[in-house]
Design a protein around this motif. Sequence first.
Motif, PDB file in Angstrom:
ATOM      1  N   ILE A  91       0.754  -1.134  -0.101  1.00 12.61           N
ATOM      2  CA  ILE A  91       0.086  -0.011   0.067  1.00 12.61           C
ATOM      3  C   ILE A  91       0.813   1.417   0.166  1.00 12.61           C
ATOM      4  O   ILE A  91       0.607   2.438  -0.655  1.00 12.61           O
ATOM      5  N   GLY A  92       1.886   1.281   1.087  1.00 12.37           N
ATOM      6  CA  GLY A  92       2.677   2.418   0.877  1.00 12.37           C
ATOM      7  C   GLY A  92       3.320   2.774  -0.230  1.00 12.37           C
ATOM      8  O   GLY A  92       3.499   3.749  -0.882  1.00 12.37           O
ATOM      9  N   ALA A  93       4.222   1.735  -0.889  1.00 12.09           N
ATOM     10  CA  ALA A  93       4.782   1.941  -2.203  1.00 12.09           C
ATOM     11  C   ALA A  93       3.940   2.097  -3.353  1.00 12.09           C
ATOM     12  O   ALA A  93       4.130   3.102  -4.082  1.00 12.09           O
ATOM     13  N   ALA A  94       2.635   1.839  -3.316  1.00 14.34           N
ATOM     14  CA  ALA A  94       1.663   2.247  -4.461  1.00 14.34           C
ATOM     15  C   ALA A  94       1.422   3.734  -4.447  1.00 14.34           C
ATOM     16  O   ALA A  94       1.187   4.229  -5.364  1.00 14.34           O
ATOM     17  N   PHE A  95       1.300   4.178  -3.167  1.00 14.21           N
ATOM     18  CA  PHE A  95       0.799   5.547  -3.161  1.00 14.21           C
ATOM     19  C   PHE A  95       1.865   6.261  -3.337  1.00 14.21           C
ATOM     20  O   PHE A  95       1.734   7.530  -3.666  1.00 14.21           O
ATOM     21  N   GLN A  96       3.111   5.823  -3.072  1.00 10.98           N
ATOM     22  CA  GLN A  96       4.194   6.692  -3.380  1.00 10.98           C
ATOM     23  C   GLN A  96       4.172   6.886  -5.163  1.00 10.98           C
ATOM     24  O   GLN A  96       4.754   7.697  -5.602  1.00 10.98           O
ATOM     25  N   ALA A  97       3.595   5.912  -5.864  1.00  8.92           N
ATOM     26  CA  ALA A  97       3.632   5.718  -7.236  1.00  8.92           C
ATOM     27  C   ALA A  97       2.645   6.703  -7.785  1.00  8.92           C
ATOM     28  O   ALA A  97       2.394   7.204  -8.947  1.00  8.92           O
ATOM     29  N   GLY A  98       1.362   6.873  -6.903  1.00 10.49           N
ATOM     30  CA  GLY A  98       0.330   7.780  -7.303  1.00 10.49           C
ATOM     31  C   GLY A  98      -0.839   7.350  -6.514  1.00 10.49           C
ATOM     32  O   GLY A  98      -1.048   6.269  -6.117  1.00 10.49           O
ATOM     33  N   SER A  99      -1.827   8.303  -6.101  1.00  9.00           N
ATOM     34  CA  SER A  99      -3.063   8.131  -5.446  1.00  9.00           C
ATOM     35  C   SER A  99      -3.747   7.233  -5.959  1.00  9.00           C
ATOM     36  O   SER A  99      -4.531   6.446  -5.241  1.00  9.00           O
ATOM     37  N   THR A 100      -3.821   7.109  -7.517  1.00 10.08           N
ATOM     38  CA  THR A 100      -4.994   6.107  -7.978  1.00 10.08           C
ATOM     39  C   THR A 100      -4.488   4.901  -7.660  1.00 10.08           C
ATOM     40  O   THR A 100      -5.177   3.923  -7.209  1.00 10.08           O
ATOM     41  N   VAL A 101      -3.209   4.755  -8.111  1.00 18.37           N
ATOM     42  CA  VAL A 101      -2.757   3.160  -7.847  1.00 18.37           C
ATOM     43  C   VAL A 101      -2.999   2.837  -6.334  1.00 18.37           C
ATOM     44  O   VAL A 101      -3.146   1.540  -5.917  1.00 18.37           O
ATOM     45  N   GLY A 102      -2.401   3.603  -5.529  1.00 20.16           N
ATOM     46  CA  GLY A 102      -2.494   3.309  -3.950  1.00 20.16           C
ATOM     47  C   GLY A 102      -3.875   2.960  -3.827  1.00 20.16           C
ATOM     48  O   GLY A 102      -4.194   2.116  -2.932  1.00 20.16           O
ATOM     49  N   THR A 103      -4.897   3.781  -4.166  1.00 14.50           N
ATOM     50  CA  THR A 103      -6.178   3.443  -3.904  1.00 14.50           C
ATOM     51  C   THR A 103      -6.766   1.942  -4.086  1.00 14.50           C
ATOM     52  O   THR A 103      -7.215   1.247  -3.418  1.00 14.50           O
ATOM     53  N   VAL A 104      -6.318   1.476  -5.506  1.00 13.15           N
ATOM     54  CA  VAL A 104      -6.736   0.314  -6.161  1.00 13.15           C
ATOM     55  C   VAL A 104      -5.997  -0.745  -4.988  1.00 13.15           C
ATOM     56  O   VAL A 104      -6.465  -1.682  -4.644  1.00 13.15           O
ATOM     57  N   VAL A 105      -4.776  -0.793  -4.804  1.00 10.69           N
ATOM     58  CA  VAL A 105      -4.167  -1.352  -4.000  1.00 10.69           C
ATOM     59  C   VAL A 105      -4.570  -1.695  -2.637  1.00 10.69           C
ATOM     60  O   VAL A 105      -4.835  -2.683  -2.020  1.00 10.69           O
ATOM     61  N   ALA A 106      -4.946  -0.496  -2.042  1.00 13.70           N
ATOM     62  CA  ALA A 106      -5.437  -0.527  -0.794  1.00 13.70           C
ATOM     63  C   ALA A 106      -6.715  -1.177  -0.690  1.00 13.70           C
ATOM     64  O   ALA A 106      -7.185  -1.952   0.520  1.00 13.70           O
ATOM     65  N   ILE A 107      -7.672  -0.947  -1.691  1.00 13.89           N
ATOM     66  CA  ILE A 107      -9.139  -1.698  -1.662  1.00 13.89           C
ATOM     67  C   ILE A 107      -8.771  -3.161  -1.889  1.00 13.89           C
ATOM     68  O   ILE A 107      -9.445  -4.114  -1.195  1.00 13.89           O
ATOM     69  N   ALA A 108      -7.655  -3.723  -2.591  1.00 12.50           N
ATOM     70  CA  ALA A 108      -7.365  -4.930  -2.801  1.00 12.50           C
ATOM     71  C   ALA A 108      -7.194  -5.630  -1.477  1.00 12.50           C
ATOM     72  O   ALA A 108      -7.591  -6.688  -0.923  1.00 12.50           O
ATOM     73  N   VAL A 109      -6.240  -4.960  -0.592  1.00 11.24           N
ATOM     74  CA  VAL A 109      -5.505  -5.407   0.674  1.00 11.24           C
ATOM     75  C   VAL A 109      -6.799  -5.429   1.525  1.00 11.24           C
ATOM     76  O   VAL A 109      -6.990  -6.647   2.279  1.00 11.24           O
TER      77      VAL A 109
END
Length: 241
Positions: A119-137
């Motif tokens: 989640i942390g790494a995805a949000f570093q790549a961008g808020s959209t990517v981070g949100t998708v990964v966070a929902i999956a987690v």
Amino acid sequence: MTLIGGYVAQRTGDRRHLVLGLAAGLMLGVVAFDLLPEAMRAAPDEIHGVPQALLMFAVGFLVIHIVERAVAIHRGHEGEYAEHTHGHRHSHHGPQAQGIGLTAAGALVGHSLMDGFAIGAAFQAGSTVGTVVAIAVVAHDFADGFNTYTITRLYGNNRRRALTLLGADALAPVTGAAITLLFTIPEQLLGLYLGFFAGFLLYLATSDILPEAHSPHPSRTTLLCTLAGVAFMWLVIGLAS
């Protein structure tokens, strides 16, 4: 979601065989649709023609198999399961068996910690990517909580230990996400860990949990629960991809 999954696992009563069937399906789905593909992406380099992630997958499977053989606690015998009663379900488990359960649950906590890293790494790549990964987690943290409590209790540990590990599993993703503010794990090392953990989970699902689920209540309903667990993880991963 982790705590909700653990709560559901506690409220099973006489439907324990259905819970175990579902848990096995969830674990198989996590291995096939989440852990192995991610491990292959992170550690694709080959050793003698085989990707490192798959080698670690085999190592993880064999390590837990060897450990169970060494301490003589493998419980894949229908005669033993037939002797189980709801009141004394865990009475025959010794300290070694409890240790296997704690190790397995601890590995699930470690996996949740890695989820937080993701989640942390995805949000570093961008808020959209981070949100998708966070929902999956968050979606599959239900399965993590469910499996953490179920595995801990399956191997004879008391409810207090199971709840302690459930709490640790709930805190792990938050901790992992916070740590990414300080540093990140090398991708290659992460891939090897995921491959090893996938083998570990596959062994538990196929060698211990599925036989335990089917021997006292060999029913189509249990099989359907396993299929539902696999399908649920497929849905979760598909929505996140």
